[in-house]
Scaffold this motif. Structure first.
Motif, PDB file in Angstrom:
ATOM      1  N   ASN A   1       0.826  -1.213   0.000  1.00  6.80           N
ATOM      2  CA  ASN A   1       0.000   0.000   0.000  1.00  6.80           C
ATOM      3  C   ASN A   1       0.858   1.260   0.000  1.00  6.80           C
ATOM      4  O   ASN A   1       0.356   2.357   0.195  1.00  6.80           O
TER       5      ASN A   1
ATOM      6  N   PRO B   1      -6.047  12.300   0.806  1.00  4.74           N
ATOM      7  CA  PRO B   1      -6.177  10.845   0.792  1.00  4.74           C
ATOM      8  C   PRO B   1      -6.109  10.311  -0.639  1.00  4.74           C
ATOM      9  O   PRO B   1      -6.531  10.963  -1.587  1.00  4.74           O
TER      10      PRO B   1
ATOM     11  N   TYR C   1      -7.043   6.447  -2.393  1.00  3.56           N
ATOM     12  CA  TYR C   1      -7.588   5.154  -1.991  1.00  3.56           C
ATOM     13  C   TYR C   1      -8.101   4.374  -3.191  1.00  3.56           C
ATOM     14  O   TYR C   1      -8.382   4.917  -4.265  1.00  3.56           O
TER      15      TYR C   1
ATOM     16  N   ARG D   1     -11.171   2.025  -4.353  1.00  2.00           N
ATOM     17  CA  ARG D   1     -12.555   1.605  -4.082  1.00  2.00           C
ATOM     18  C   ARG D   1     -12.888   0.421  -4.977  1.00  2.00           C
ATOM     19  O   ARG D   1     -12.801   0.514  -6.197  1.00  2.00           O
TER      20      ARG D   1
ATOM     21  N   ARG E   1     -12.875  -0.337   0.635  1.00  2.00           N
ATOM     22  CA  ARG E   1     -11.991   0.812   0.436  1.00  2.00           C
ATOM     23  C   ARG E   1     -10.658   0.550   1.127  1.00  2.00           C
ATOM     24  O   ARG E   1     -10.624   0.134   2.281  1.00  2.00           O
ATOM     25  N   ASP E   2      -9.558   0.793   0.391  1.00  2.00           N
ATOM     26  CA  ASP E   2      -8.215   0.584   0.909  1.00  2.00           C
ATOM     27  C   ASP E   2      -7.381   1.826   0.609  1.00  2.00           C
ATOM     28  O   ASP E   2      -7.301   2.262  -0.551  1.00  2.00           O
ATOM     29  N   TYR E   3      -6.742   2.367   1.642  1.00  2.00           N
ATOM     30  CA  TYR E   3      -5.974   3.607   1.491  1.00  2.00           C
ATOM     31  C   TYR E   3      -4.523   3.301   1.115  1.00  2.00           C
ATOM     32  O   TYR E   3      -3.937   2.312   1.559  1.00  2.00           O
TER      33      TYR E   3
END
Length: 254
Positions: free
Chosen positions: A23, A109, A111, A113, A127-129
């Motif tokens: 990430n 931010p 991210y 989706r 959702r992942d940041y």
């Protein structure tokens, strides 16, 4: 029938979860991962599976500031899929990240989706940041500006129609002078325009008011000076970034 009804409102329905291999990324890199879909209590037909890379920016209105989402990439993984109860499906993906994506500094931010489109049902989402780090050329510029006595105090993404870029915003890096420019500049703003082969750096130099002329320039908002420079990948270890930026500032404030 009752299970179908529950699934339509999200109870016992299919679930989606995205697993990123990392990430922490840099603009222009490739992001890889897998989308896990797990069937619920009943069989369901999934019409669409998508991944969206998104960020947020601010837009000034007549009486307030609003936050809007910008989708940087809209990627369709699969058009149709039937999933049985408790069945697990794994779909790998690979996304080339845009060079124009913002860094996750300040309040910005970025991210991923992930969503499933299911007819007559609440669509499952995940959702992942991401952490978006500076490209090496950006990092050299930021380090050079800091070495010249500036400190970074604000980073934000703002709507603009002045640049013919891919997206409707730019990310601004605002610096305050501590060193030799503290009596000359109020602030220094930088915008990065990263391309595959080079980095364009836009600088806005806000001069400190001096005497009546300087005061009038500040009142009428004409005390800013603009500069532009370009650095290539080959400059990374050969160019004296501090000297180039210092000379650019000196040339535009006198």
């Amino acid at each position: 029938m009752f299970k179908n009804l529950l699934a339509s409102v999200g109870i016992g329905a299919a679930k989606v979860d995205t697993k990123l291999f990392t990430n922490s990324v840099v603009p222009g890199e490739t992001l890889e991962g897998e989308v896990y879909i797990r069937g619920g209590d009943v069989a369901q037909n999934i019409d669409d599976i998508y991944i969206k890379l998104a960020t947020e920016y601010e837009r000034e209105t007549e009486d307030s500031t609003v936050t809007e989402e910008c989708v940087l990439i809209n990627y369709r993984l699969s058009e149709r899929l039937s999933i049985e109860p408790k069945e697990e499906v794994v779909i790998p993906f690979s996304l080339v990240l845009p060079h124009e994506m913002p860094l996750t500094l300040g309040r910005t931010p970025v991210y991923i989706r992930t969503g499933l489109e299911i007819k007559s049902a609440i669509n499952p989402r995940d959702r992942d940041y991401l952490e978006v780090r500076p490209h090496p050329l950006m990092q050299r510029v930021l380090q050079a500006v800091e070495n010249l006595g500036f400190h970074l105090y604000k980073v934000d993404c703002e709507y603009t129609h002045h640049f013919s870029g891919t997206y409707p915003f730019v990310q601004e890096f605002e610096f305050r002078p501590n060193g030799k420019y503290r009596n000359t500049l109020d602030e220094l703003e930088i915008i990065f325009l990263l391309k595959p082969d080079y980095l364009e750096v836009l600088l806005e130099l806000d001069k400190r008011a001096r005497g009546w002329k300087g005061l009038l320039e500040e009142v009428f908002d004409v005390d800013e000076r603009y500069a532009r420079l370009m650095v290539k990948q080959s400059d990374l270890y050969e160019l004296d970034f501090e000297a180039v930026i210092d000379e650019t500032i000196q040339r535009h404030i006198h």
